[in-house]
Design an enzyme around this catalytic site. Structure first.
Site, PDB file in Angstrom:
ATOM      1  N   GLY A 140     -12.476  -4.067   1.924  1.00  0.00           N
ATOM      2  CA  GLY A 140     -13.859  -3.623   2.112  1.00  0.00           C
ATOM      3  C   GLY A 140     -14.287  -2.634   1.036  1.00  0.00           C
ATOM      4  O   GLY A 140     -15.426  -2.669   0.558  1.00  0.00           O
TER       5      GLY A 140
ATOM      6  N   GLY B  24      -8.228  -7.661  -0.090  1.00  0.00           N
ATOM      7  CA  GLY B  24      -8.409  -8.516   1.075  1.00  0.00           C
ATOM      8  C   GLY B  24      -7.653  -9.825   0.994  1.00  0.00           C
ATOM      9  O   GLY B  24      -6.489  -9.860   0.591  1.00  0.00           O
TER      10      GLY B  24
ATOM     11  N   ARG C 186       0.821  -1.218   0.000  1.00  0.00           N
ATOM     12  CA  ARG C 186       0.000   0.000   0.000  1.00  0.00           C
ATOM     13  C   ARG C 186       0.856   1.269   0.000  1.00  0.00           C
ATOM     14  O   ARG C 186       0.433   2.295  -0.531  1.00  0.00           O
ATOM     15  CB  ARG C 186      -0.943   0.002   1.206  1.00  0.00           C
TER      16      ARG C 186
HETATM   17  N1  LIG Z   1     -14.393 -23.966   3.499  1.00  0.00           N
HETATM   18  C1  LIG Z   1     -14.063 -23.062   4.396  1.00  0.00           C
HETATM   19  N2  LIG Z   1     -14.356 -23.217   5.689  1.00  0.00           N
HETATM   20  C2  LIG Z   1     -13.997 -22.287   6.595  1.00  0.00           C
HETATM   21  N3  LIG Z   1     -13.352 -21.139   6.312  1.00  0.00           N
HETATM   22  C3  LIG Z   1     -13.045 -20.933   5.031  1.00  0.00           C
HETATM   23  C4  LIG Z   1     -13.372 -21.874   4.021  1.00  0.00           C
HETATM   24  N4  LIG Z   1     -12.936 -21.376   2.858  1.00  0.00           N
HETATM   25  C5  LIG Z   1     -12.346 -20.201   3.120  1.00  0.00           C
HETATM   26  N5  LIG Z   1     -12.397 -19.928   4.427  1.00  0.00           N
HETATM   27  C6  LIG Z   1     -11.801 -18.774   5.118  1.00  0.00           C
HETATM   28  O1  LIG Z   1     -12.387 -17.574   4.658  1.00  0.00           O
HETATM   29  C7  LIG Z   1     -11.509 -16.524   5.051  1.00  0.00           C
HETATM   30  C8  LIG Z   1     -11.639 -15.378   4.085  1.00  0.00           C
HETATM   31  O2  LIG Z   1     -12.950 -14.924   4.091  1.00  0.00           O
HETATM   32  P1  LIG Z   1     -13.326 -13.417   3.788  1.00  0.00           P
HETATM   33  O3  LIG Z   1     -14.784 -13.397   3.521  1.00  0.00           O
HETATM   34  O4  LIG Z   1     -12.780 -12.531   4.864  1.00  0.00           O
HETATM   35  O5  LIG Z   1     -12.490 -13.227   2.411  1.00  0.00           O
HETATM   36  P2  LIG Z   1     -12.137 -11.964   1.565  1.00  0.00           P
HETATM   37  O6  LIG Z   1     -13.368 -11.345   1.088  1.00  0.00           O
HETATM   38  O7  LIG Z   1     -11.109 -12.314   0.540  1.00  0.00           O
HETATM   39  O8  LIG Z   1     -11.389 -10.983   2.531  1.00  0.00           O
HETATM   40  P3  LIG Z   1     -11.719  -9.483   2.934  1.00  0.00           P
HETATM   41  O9  LIG Z   1     -12.996  -9.490   3.717  1.00  0.00           O
HETATM   42  O10 LIG Z   1     -10.504  -9.125   3.760  1.00  0.00           O
HETATM   43  O11 LIG Z   1     -11.819  -8.711   1.648  1.00  0.00           O
HETATM   44  C9  LIG Z   1     -10.112 -17.116   5.044  1.00  0.00           C
HETATM   45  O12 LIG Z   1      -9.524 -16.881   6.306  1.00  0.00           O
HETATM   46  C10 LIG Z   1     -10.341 -18.594   4.795  1.00  0.00           C
HETATM   47  O13 LIG Z   1      -9.565 -19.414   5.631  1.00  0.00           O
HETATM   48  O1  LIG Z   2      -7.593  -2.302   5.475  1.00  0.00           O
HETATM   49  C1  LIG Z   2      -8.640  -1.791   5.031  1.00  0.00           C
HETATM   50  O2  LIG Z   2      -9.547  -2.452   4.484  1.00  0.00           O
HETATM   51  C2  LIG Z   2      -8.758  -0.296   5.077  1.00  0.00           C
HETATM   52  O3  LIG Z   2      -7.565   0.306   5.461  1.00  0.00           O
HETATM   53  C3  LIG Z   2      -9.914   0.133   5.949  1.00  0.00           C
HETATM   54  O4  LIG Z   2      -9.696  -0.242   7.279  1.00  0.00           O
HETATM   55  P1  LIG Z   2     -10.934  -0.329   8.294  1.00  0.00           P
HETATM   56  O5  LIG Z   2     -11.725  -1.543   7.890  1.00  0.00           O
HETATM   57  O6  LIG Z   2     -10.338  -0.447   9.673  1.00  0.00           O
HETATM   58  O7  LIG Z   2     -11.750   0.930   8.139  1.00  0.00           O
END
Ligand SMILES: Nc1ncnc2c1ncn2[C@@H]1O[C@H](COP(=O)(O)OP(=O)(O)OP(=O)(O)O)[C@@H](O)[C@H]1O
Ligand SMILES: O=C(O)[C@H](O)COP(=O)(O)O
Length: 393
Positions: free
Chosen positions: A373, A350, A36
């Protein structure tokens, strides 16, 4: 993007309040991933190179309006200074006498990083007084913090009401790439949605069904859909209260002619650990005492084929528990397919961004978003507050 950017304004001799997202992973007082920080460099260099005095502002973590020593920005300042090849000033205050003194000593091309803005309780409340205090320091506001653009806070939104306000290069690129993908996609257009919870991805799935040709489902959220198909899911992640919604989405996809791809086989485990007993089973044969933690080999092949034949692919959320080696193959296979496809590939921030980085595919992707997010909310079709208040072209 229909917003003004730093290209549209004169910055020579001006003091610029520039919001960046330096919310980076840290361990033992060291920055462990500077993606970042690097992503903000083009904007910072444009400003300094054109004679601006640059005040940088960022949050780090969630200190909830209090000073948390481990969340000070000093390690970030050090890394930024190394990357810029330039001394920068860092204050221990967000605003006030120390900041004013540092400001009075700045020359054109200098950089000042103020302390973690979330140490001030007004930041997350979008307090008008704090927004005004930020504005009083500068002649121009630049928002380059795409990762925080979904937050309506004093330094991401409020300050923009008091100053000419434009986007930085990172913000512009993120909005253009994601915006173009959603408004005028090359086809076939495939979206891959994984991750843990249906509830976090409802808006995204709903919005994408209207736009994509293929929708690939994986990760923990898949099992609510598997249940909705009428199969048992054992101890896999399940959101009972979302089963009807999952049915609705599958129905909507069918009506719209969207190819809705679900796991055909999965890797089940008798424990949530790398040393668990595992086996590959068909999707209608998940044993009652086992949990599905990754997609299986047939599913990996099926998903890879669709990805390779696509002209545009957006990926948000891992296919399995990729942090554990035993359950990383589905996520790796999808990452590999994205690296191999000739189509344009976008990683929606993410955990998916962390996964492509971890498995060494980040450089093969066309765009890895710096927003988790923020990119999710953008993909839901929501207007981001950090963008909405910037000046129109
Ligand atoms: N089958 C499963 N059972 C349980 N947990 C799972 C499974 N598949 C994936 N995960 C977990 O889901 C998590 C990611 O979910 P999340 O919804 O936060 O993903 P993301 O959208 O990529 O991330 P972010 O919210 O940071 O953008 C990981 O930690 C992973 O281990
Ligand atoms: O890491 C992030 O997704 C951004 O820096 C926003 O952070 P926050 O979810 O703590 O607002």
């Amino acid at each position: 993007m229909n917003k003004k950017t730093i290209r549209d304004v004169e910055v020579d001799g001006k003091t610029v309040f520039c919001r960046v997202d330096f919310n980076v992973p840290m361990s033992d007082g060291e920055v462990t991933d500077d993606t970042r920080i690097k992503a903000a460099l083009p904007t910072i260099k444009h400003l300094t190179g054109n004679g601006a005095k640059v005040i940088l502002a960022s949050h780090l973590g969630r200190p909830k309006g209090e000073v948390v020593e481990e969340l000070r920005l000093d390690p970030v300042a050090k890394r930024l200074s190394d990357l810029l090849g330039q001394e920068i000033t860092k204050t221990d205050e967000v605003y006030g006498d120390e900041v004013n003194k540092a400001l009075s000593e700045m020359g054109n091309g200098d950089v000042l990083l103020i302390e973690n803005v979330r140490f001030n309780a007004g930041e997350e409340k979008n307090d008008p007084e704090l927004a005004q205090a930020f504005a009083d320091m500068a002649d121009l506001y630049v928002n380059d913090a795409f990762g925080a653009a979904h937050r309506a806070h004093a330094s991401t939104a409020g300050v923009a009401e008091h100053l000419p306000a434009v986007a930085g290069f990172l913000m512009e690129k993120e909005i253009n790439v994601l915006g173009q993908a959603l408004s005028d996609p090359e086809r076939p257009f495939t979206a891959i949605i994984g991750g843990a919870k249906v509830k976090d991805k409802i808006g995204v799935i709903d919005n994408l069904i209207d736009k994509v040709d293929h929708l690939i489902i994986g990760g923990g959220l898949a099992y609510t859909f598997v249940k909705a198909q009428g199969h048992e899911v054992g101890k896999s992640l399940l959101e009972e209260d979302k089963i009807d919604l999952a049915k609705e989405y599958m129905q909507k996809a069918e009506e719209k002619g969207v190819d809705f791809l679900m796991p055909e086989d999965v890797i089940v485990a008798d424990d949530f650990s790398d040393s668990a007993n595992t086996k590959e089973v068909a999707i209608d044969s998940i044993p009652a005492d086992w949990e599905a933690l990754d997609i299986g080999s047939k599913t990996r092949e099926k998903y890879a084929k669709v990805i390779q034949d696509s002209k545009l692919v957006i990926w948000n959320g891992p296919m399995g528990v990729f942090e554990l080696e035993t359950f990383a193959n589905g996520t790796k296979a999808v990452a590999q397919a994205l690296a191999d496809t000739k189509g344009y590939t976008v990683i929606g921030g993410g955990d998916s961004a962390a996964a492509v980085e971890k498995f060494g595919y980040a450089d093969s992707m066309d765009h890895v978003s710096t927003g988790g997010g923020a990119s999710l909310e953008f993909m839901e079709g929501k207007e981001l507050p950090g963008v909405a208040l910037l000046n129109d072209k």
